[in-house]
Design an enzyme around this catalytic site. Structure first.
Site, PDB file in Angstrom:
ATOM      1  N   HIS A  65      -6.929   1.237  11.473  1.00 27.91           N
ATOM      2  CA  HIS A  65      -5.592   1.850  11.439  1.00 27.91           C
ATOM      3  C   HIS A  65      -4.791   1.529  12.702  1.00 27.91           C
ATOM      4  CE1 HIS A  65      -6.143   3.974   7.645  1.00 27.91           C
ATOM      5  NE2 HIS A  65      -7.396   4.160   8.036  1.00 27.91           N
ATOM      6  N   ASP A  67      -3.622  -1.853  12.937  1.00 24.52           N
ATOM      7  CA  ASP A  67      -2.791  -3.053  12.646  1.00 24.52           C
ATOM      8  C   ASP A  67      -1.324  -2.693  12.424  1.00 24.52           C
ATOM      9  OD1 ASP A  67      -3.288  -2.005  10.060  1.00 24.52           O
ATOM     10  OD2 ASP A  67      -3.786  -3.953   9.168  1.00 24.52           O
ATOM     11  N   GLU A 190       2.052  -7.895  -1.100  1.00 27.45           N
ATOM     12  CA  GLU A 190       1.344  -6.625  -1.326  1.00 27.45           C
ATOM     13  C   GLU A 190       2.264  -5.433  -1.007  1.00 27.45           C
ATOM     14  OE1 GLU A 190      -2.737  -6.578  -0.599  1.00 27.45           O
ATOM     15  OE2 GLU A 190      -2.901  -4.428  -0.934  1.00 27.45           O
ATOM     16  N   ASP A 202      -5.991  -7.709   6.768  1.00 25.21           N
ATOM     17  CA  ASP A 202      -6.844  -8.236   5.699  1.00 25.21           C
ATOM     18  C   ASP A 202      -6.440  -9.653   5.310  1.00 25.21           C
ATOM     19  OD1 ASP A 202      -7.608  -5.636   5.896  1.00 25.21           O
ATOM     20  OD2 ASP A 202      -6.849  -5.018   3.947  1.00 25.21           O
TER      21      ASP A 202
HETATM   22  C1  GLA Z   1      -6.583  -1.272   4.881  1.00 23.27           C
HETATM   23  C2  GLA Z   1      -5.282  -2.039   5.126  1.00 23.27           C
HETATM   24  C3  GLA Z   1      -5.305  -2.704   6.508  1.00 23.27           C
HETATM   25  C4  GLA Z   1      -5.678  -1.708   7.607  1.00 23.27           C
HETATM   26  C5  GLA Z   1      -6.916  -0.909   7.216  1.00 23.27           C
HETATM   27  C6  GLA Z   1      -7.229   0.188   8.184  1.00 23.27           C
HETATM   28  O1  GLA Z   1      -7.647  -2.148   4.806  1.00 23.27           O
HETATM   29  O2  GLA Z   1      -5.126  -3.026   4.134  1.00 23.27           O
HETATM   30  O3  GLA Z   1      -4.057  -3.302   6.748  1.00 23.27           O
HETATM   31  O4  GLA Z   1      -4.599  -0.855   7.885  1.00 23.27           O
HETATM   32  O5  GLA Z   1      -6.799  -0.334   5.932  1.00 23.27           O
HETATM   33  O6  GLA Z   1      -7.589  -0.341   9.419  1.00 23.27           O
END
Ligand code: GLA
Length: 415
Positions: A65, A67, A190, A202
């Site tokens: 959490h 990014d 997305e 991701d």
């Molecule tokens: C999901 C989101 C990412 C990131 C994580 C938490 O995977 O897709 O962008 O925020 O949660 O770190």
């Protein structure tokens, strides 16, 4: 106009394993051994010779959490992939068949709508749309998709699908772009087409990772460094097999709470544009001005950014005890301050910490179910798996899936 779901397109592949609709419950096939397997199915389906591309899922070692707060993350791609076989068509249409969902969708490139119905097809459609909006002129194509990344488990099956589809659609059109740009466009798909307000981690991991390395990413500049994984350690991912209904709404609530924290911090410290810019002292000095929840969310993010850098240094210098400590502290902070863990994740971490040969264990991904990441010595993996699996099943009544992974390459042509 919406992309069309083609009825009557089911092939002779086996049906999903349960009685639910194919749309609701995909099947996840076993990893294929060679691209020839998907090529041969593509030939049967379309009568053409395809090229094959693949993009991996990811697991985040630490930096959760952070990014979307312009901070730091430290993911690795895993050797579970989404494969895309593709060959050109001359009629400017994209036809996509999914091995997981046992259905096909089709859309016209010159009449792309701005929205898409729910379903797996919108990931592909969304990527096509943003690529075209960004000025890439795509050629029509037939696609066959095989996703081997578990869906809804927090290991980024959606990013793998977006990145693999984007990479394949560009290559099919004679174009190529830098991995960072592809990741940004897939994230936009997305955010805007699928409607999930995720950060960049991701997609960037799926596009840019390098085998046997983890990727230390600055989510503001998108600069990154690849750090080698220590030899003899495997990425062991334990799936709670639960996904809480509130996961998506809680994710959005956390984002809003972080924004509120930034707003309150910036009233006194105008240089704070994102939580990445704030210090713990600054946060403490504004504690009375913010709701307690907002304070706790901010404390997680600010301390997590520090832990990412500590963990990356520790990994690089082979200080595995420090790495383990940082990961344990990250889990505590996600549980107590960010409040995105759950009893199942906590139990998997507790069981991992009792096992031998473990150099770090924590929840990974957004939380509220999903997976834990465990850094386990190769020769301790079998005992780890038996112990964690038995302990979890005994206490929760559910058998966890356990994926023993290597750090893999990001998106590439698979021949
Ligand atoms: C999901 C989101 C990412 C990131 C994580 C938490 O995977 O897709 O962008 O925020 O949660 O770190």
């Amino acid at each position: 106009m919406q992309p069309e779901v083609l009825k009557g397109q089911k092939t002779d592949r086996s049906e999903p394993q349960d009685a639910m609709s194919a749309q609701a419950r995909p099947s996840i096939p076993q990893p294929i051994k060679s691209p020839e397997e998907i090529k041969s199915r593509f030939r049967d389906l379309y009568g053409q010779e395809p090229s094959v591309y693949r993009a991996p899922g990811r697991v985040n070692l630490i930096g959760e959490h952070t990014d979307y707060n312009d901070g730091f993350v430290f993911p690795a791609a895993i050797d579970l992939f989404t494969w895309v076989a593709i060959a050109p068509r001359d009629d400017n249409r994209i036809h996509v068949d999914s091995e997981n969902f046992h259905e096909a969708v089709e859309f016209a490139l010159d009449a792309l709508p701005q929205t898409a119905k729910a379903g797996w097809g919108r990931y592909v459609f969304g990527v096509a749309l943003v690529l075209q909006q960004a000025g890439h002129s795509l050629r029509g194509a037939n696609l066959l998709i095989r996703g081997e990344v578990p869906i809804g488990a927090g290991v980024s099956s959606s990013a793998a699908l977006e990145v693999a589809a984007g990479f394949a659609l560009l290559a099919n059109s004679g174009a190529a772009i830098d991995g960072r740009k592809l990741a940004r466009l897939c994230q936009r798909a997305e955010n805007e087409i699928v409607g999930a307000h995720v950060g960049i981690m991701d997609q960037l991991a799926s596009a840019c990772c390098v085998a046997d390395h983890a990727l230390l990413l600055d989510c503001r500049s998108l600069e990154f460094r690849m750090l080698p994984m220590p030899a003899g350690i495997r990425l062991v991912i334990c799936n709670t097999m639960v996904k809480r209904e509130l996961a998506a709404s809680a994710y959005n609530t956390r984002r809003v709470e972080c924004e509120e924290g930034v707003r309150i911090l910036a009233q006194r410290f105008p240089e704070v544009r994102a939580l990445r810019d704030a210090t713990l002292d600054q946060l403490q000095s504004r504690r009375a001005a913010m709701p307690e929840n907002v304070f706790k969310r901010c404390r997680h993010v600010i301390t997590e950014d520090v832990r990412v850098i500590e963990a990356a240094d520790a990994l690089e210098q082979n200080r595995l005890d420090d790495l383990r400590r940082a990961m344990a502290e990250s889990h505590r902070s996600l549980r107590d301050d960010y409040q995105v863990s759950c009893a199942e994740l906590d139990l998997l971490v507790e069981l991992a910490n009792q096992a031998a040969g473990v150099h770090g264990a924590r929840m990974t991904g957004a939380g509220f179910g999903g997976c834990t990441i465990n850094l386990v010595e190769t020769n301790a993996v079998d005992a780890f798996r038996d112990r964690v699996s038995a302990g979890y099943e005994q206490r929760m009544g559910i058998k966890p899936d356990i994926y023993v992974c290597h750090a893999a390459d990001g998106a590439k042509r698979a021949e």
